[in-house]
Motif scaffolding. Structure first.
Motif, PDB file in Angstrom:
ATOM      1  N   ASP A  77       0.807  -1.214   0.000  1.00 45.15           N
ATOM      2  CA  ASP A  77       0.000   0.000   0.000  1.00 45.15           C
ATOM      3  C   ASP A  77       0.843   1.268   0.000  1.00 45.15           C
ATOM      4  N   LEU A  78       2.153   1.164  -0.300  1.00 40.31           N
ATOM      5  CA  LEU A  78       3.034   2.316  -0.259  1.00 40.31           C
ATOM      6  C   LEU A  78       3.704   2.568  -1.608  1.00 40.31           C
ATOM      7  N   VAL A  79       4.055   3.833  -1.816  1.00 38.25           N
ATOM      8  CA  VAL A  79       4.866   4.253  -2.952  1.00 38.25           C
ATOM      9  C   VAL A  79       5.983   5.144  -2.408  1.00 38.25           C
ATOM     10  N   ALA A  80       7.214   4.897  -2.823  1.00 38.37           N
ATOM     11  CA  ALA A  80       8.345   5.752  -2.455  1.00 38.37           C
ATOM     12  C   ALA A  80       8.766   6.550  -3.680  1.00 38.37           C
ATOM     13  N   VAL A  81       8.923   7.865  -3.495  1.00 43.95           N
ATOM     14  CA  VAL A  81       9.353   8.769  -4.563  1.00 43.95           C
ATOM     15  C   VAL A  81      10.678   9.386  -4.146  1.00 43.95           C
ATOM     16  N   ALA A  82      11.734   9.122  -4.926  1.00 38.62           N
ATOM     17  CA  ALA A  82      13.051   9.661  -4.622  1.00 38.62           C
ATOM     18  C   ALA A  82      13.357  10.833  -5.545  1.00 38.62           C
ATOM     19  N   GLY A  83      13.840  11.929  -4.981  1.00 43.60           N
ATOM     20  CA  GLY A  83      14.200  13.099  -5.750  1.00 43.60           C
ATOM     21  C   GLY A  83      15.695  13.192  -5.971  1.00 43.60           C
ATOM     22  N   ALA A  84      16.088  13.924  -6.992  1.00 39.59           N
ATOM     23  CA  ALA A  84      17.501  13.999  -7.381  1.00 39.59           C
ATOM     24  C   ALA A  84      18.371  14.568  -6.272  1.00 39.59           C
ATOM     25  N   GLU A  85      17.854  15.494  -5.479  1.00 37.95           N
ATOM     26  CA  GLU A  85      18.645  16.102  -4.419  1.00 37.95           C
ATOM     27  C   GLU A  85      18.640  15.277  -3.139  1.00 37.95           C
ATOM     28  N   GLY A  86      17.919  14.161  -3.128  1.00 35.65           N
ATOM     29  CA  GLY A  86      17.967  13.256  -1.996  1.00 35.65           C
ATOM     30  C   GLY A  86      16.754  13.247  -1.105  1.00 35.65           C
ATOM     31  N   THR A  87      15.719  14.026  -1.441  1.00 37.43           N
ATOM     32  CA  THR A  87      14.476  13.980  -0.673  1.00 37.43           C
ATOM     33  C   THR A  87      13.662  12.770  -1.102  1.00 37.43           C
ATOM     34  N   VAL A  88      13.252  11.956  -0.144  1.00 38.63           N
ATOM     35  CA  VAL A  88      12.477  10.748  -0.438  1.00 38.63           C
ATOM     36  C   VAL A  88      11.193  10.800   0.375  1.00 38.63           C
ATOM     37  N   ARG A  89      10.076  10.671  -0.321  1.00 36.94           N
ATOM     38  CA  ARG A  89       8.778  10.685   0.342  1.00 36.94           C
ATOM     39  C   ARG A  89       8.117   9.321   0.184  1.00 36.94           C
ATOM     40  N   VAL A  90       7.539   8.841   1.254  1.00 33.77           N
ATOM     41  CA  VAL A  90       6.787   7.587   1.242  1.00 33.77           C
ATOM     42  C   VAL A  90       5.313   7.943   1.313  1.00 33.77           C
ATOM     43  N   LEU A  91       4.560   7.506   0.304  1.00 29.72           N
ATOM     44  CA  LEU A  91       3.168   7.912   0.143  1.00 29.72           C
ATOM     45  C   LEU A  91       2.220   6.724   0.268  1.00 29.72           C
ATOM     46  N   ASP A  92       1.025   7.014   0.731  1.00 30.72           N
ATOM     47  CA  ASP A  92      -0.062   6.043   0.669  1.00 30.72           C
ATOM     48  C   ASP A  92      -0.476   5.885  -0.794  1.00 30.72           C
ATOM     49  N   ALA A  93      -0.443   4.662  -1.300  1.00 28.08           N
ATOM     50  CA  ALA A  93      -0.690   4.445  -2.727  1.00 28.08           C
ATOM     51  C   ALA A  93      -2.103   4.821  -3.135  1.00 28.08           C
ATOM     52  N   ALA A  94      -3.064   4.619  -2.266  1.00 31.76           N
ATOM     53  CA  ALA A  94      -4.458   4.852  -2.636  1.00 31.76           C
ATOM     54  C   ALA A  94      -4.816   6.334  -2.704  1.00 31.76           C
ATOM     55  N   MET A  95      -4.217   7.158  -1.812  1.00 32.65           N
ATOM     56  CA  MET A  95      -4.642   8.552  -1.699  1.00 32.65           C
ATOM     57  C   MET A  95      -3.542   9.566  -2.001  1.00 32.65           C
ATOM     58  N   GLY A  96      -2.270   9.141  -1.960  1.00 34.71           N
ATOM     59  CA  GLY A  96      -1.167  10.056  -2.183  1.00 34.71           C
ATOM     60  C   GLY A  96      -0.709  10.799  -0.947  1.00 34.71           C
ATOM     61  N   ALA A  97      -1.295  10.518   0.219  1.00 35.55           N
ATOM     62  CA  ALA A  97      -0.906  11.198   1.461  1.00 35.55           C
ATOM     63  C   ALA A  97       0.475  10.741   1.905  1.00 35.55           C
ATOM     64  N   GLU A  98       1.246  11.662   2.487  1.00 29.75           N
ATOM     65  CA  GLU A  98       2.600  11.330   2.924  1.00 29.75           C
ATOM     66  C   GLU A  98       2.565  10.504   4.204  1.00 29.75           C
ATOM     67  N   MET A  99       3.291   9.377   4.199  1.00 26.45           N
ATOM     68  CA  MET A  99       3.364   8.474   5.351  1.00 26.45           C
ATOM     69  C   MET A  99       4.718   8.529   6.043  1.00 26.45           C
ATOM     70  N   GLY A 100       5.707   9.108   5.380  1.00 30.71           N
ATOM     71  CA  GLY A 100       7.044   9.200   5.951  1.00 30.71           C
ATOM     72  C   GLY A 100       7.954   9.920   4.976  1.00 30.71           C
ATOM     73  N   ALA A 101       9.158  10.273   5.455  1.00 34.67           N
ATOM     74  CA  ALA A 101      10.107  10.985   4.599  1.00 34.67           C
ATOM     75  C   ALA A 101      11.502  10.806   5.149  1.00 34.67           C
ATOM     76  N   LEU A 102      12.480  10.976   4.284  1.00 34.60           N
ATOM     77  CA  LEU A 102      13.879  10.957   4.690  1.00 34.60           C
ATOM     78  C   LEU A 102      14.678  11.751   3.679  1.00 34.60           C
ATOM     79  N   ASP A 103      15.919  12.092   4.068  1.00 37.05           N
ATOM     80  CA  ASP A 103      16.824  12.824   3.190  1.00 37.05           C
ATOM     81  C   ASP A 103      18.147  12.087   3.111  1.00 37.05           C
ATOM     82  N   LEU A 104      18.617  11.894   1.887  1.00 38.47           N
ATOM     83  CA  LEU A 104      19.956  11.371   1.638  1.00 38.47           C
ATOM     84  C   LEU A 104      20.778  12.564   1.148  1.00 38.47           C
ATOM     85  N   PRO A 105      21.657  13.129   1.968  1.00 36.51           N
ATOM     86  CA  PRO A 105      22.252  14.438   1.666  1.00 36.51           C
ATOM     87  C   PRO A 105      22.969  14.527   0.332  1.00 36.51           C
TER      88      PRO A 105
END
Length: 344
Positions: A30-58
């Motif tokens: 039920d999750l989707v992870a979206v990684a950005g080029a600058e290292g921001t990663v958001r974990v989203l609820d697949a059904a609604m798109g709401a953010e469930m967690g986040a992290l940064d890889l510097p």
């Protein structure tokens, strides 16, 4: 980050816009992870798109990979890697200074991470279990075989197989060249590498016999088997190629050719055995295909195209058979709902 629910709900389930240009998607459960080029990663609820967690890889991100049950996430980047745990949001970031090209989960308890010329294997708490000896060059991709008991490691000159806790390879599949992508058939009969020299090289695991499909106009950097293990999709040309691995394999055959994009930037098989494939292009078009239909001699055309985003497709992922997630370079991430397993 902003989130909207579009009115034209014929196919779009939700859309978000993120500040960091997406480079990778991973969808499990039920999750989707979206990684950005600058290292921001958001974990989203697949059904609604709401953010469930986040992290940064510097140092920035290259790939993201959720574990099979979506209880853990591994993220790799140009200077290190990170692990995220769903249960409590704990994040472990390790800035190793080494290029970390990819990660592969054997199961929810074990993950392999490429780190420079070495593959490191960790438990779910981030404790190192073992590591391979250094390869001849930077490790470019990883895959598990034998139900997580053997790790395939791609680097210049060969794909090497390591049994658990063995630094030295127990089997070597040689091919002189730079391997950019690795795909192992779910049947585990075939190991395939996409290569810098514009070829696909294939090894049959039973006896190590080899086959090279050459003649691509560009390097082959994206490979994927569908769930049956009978069909392999690849980039390397304006046409997507889909090779038939049923029976004795693709030797002496021609691939299906799928024409839509000038430059292919993403591909992802829909879960299941129906042979449905999604592809994305530099022009922002997402195409949906019955990729295993027709005849090899005839170019296939997409069943449907989704081309209302004027920004290159960065990544595609299926959150189960009914939800296709698309990420574009301008930060837009969309979920398209499909009504059934058979419909496109």
């Amino acid at each position: 980050m902003s989130i909207t629910t579009p009115d034209q709900a014929l196919s779009v389930a939700w859309e978000i816009t993120i500040d960091d240009a997406p480079v990778a998607l991973s969808a499990r459960g039920d999750l989707v992870a979206v990684a950005g080029a600058e290292g921001t990663v958001r974990v989203l609820d697949a059904a609604m798109g709401a953010e469930m967690g986040a992290l940064d890889l510097p140092s920035g991100a290259l790939k993201a990979q959720l574990s099979p049950s979506a209880s853990h996430l591994a993220v790799t980047g140009p200077m290190g890697y990170a692990l995220w745990r769903r249960a409590d949001g704990r994040v472990i970031v390790r800035e190793s200074g080494a290029w970390s090209s990819s990660a592969a989960w054997a199961n929810d308890e074990r993950v392999a991470i490429a780190s420079g010329r070495t593959a490191l294997v960790f438990d779910a708490d981030g404790e190192e279990l073992w590591r391979t000896e250094p390869a001849a060059s930077t490790v470019t991709d990883l895959a598990w075989l034998r139900r997580g008991r053997r790790l395939a490691v791609a680097a210049y000159g060969a794909v090497r197989g390591h049994e658990r806790h063995t630094a030295q390879p127990v089997v070597t599949y040689p091919y002189i060249g730079s391997h950019l992508a690795l795909a192992v058939a779910p049947t585990e009969k075939w190991i395939c590498s996409g290569n810098q020299d514009a070829s696909i090289h294939i090894w049959r695991t039973r006896d190590g016999s080899e086959l090279t499909m050459s003649g691509y106009p560009e390097k082959v950097s994206r490979l994927a088997f569908n769930d049956t293990g009978f069909w392999l999709a690849a980039d390397g040309a304006p046409d997507l190629t889909v090779w038939d691995f049923s029976g004795k394999g693709p030797a002496g055959t021609a691939p299906r050719q799928l024409r839509c994009h000038e430059t292919i930037t993403a591909l992802a098989w829909r879960p299941g055995a129906a042979g449905h494939l999604a592809s994305g292009g530099h022009d922002g078009t997402v195409a949906l295909w019955h990729a295993t239909g027709g005849q090899p001699a005839n170019r296939l055309r997409p069943v449907r195209t989704l081309d209302d985003v004027d920004s290159a497709v960065a990544a595609l992922a299926w959150a189960g058979p009914h939800l296709l997630i698309t990420a574009h370079r301008d930060g837009r991430v969309r979920a398209y709902g499909l009504p059934s397993r058979t419909a496109l």
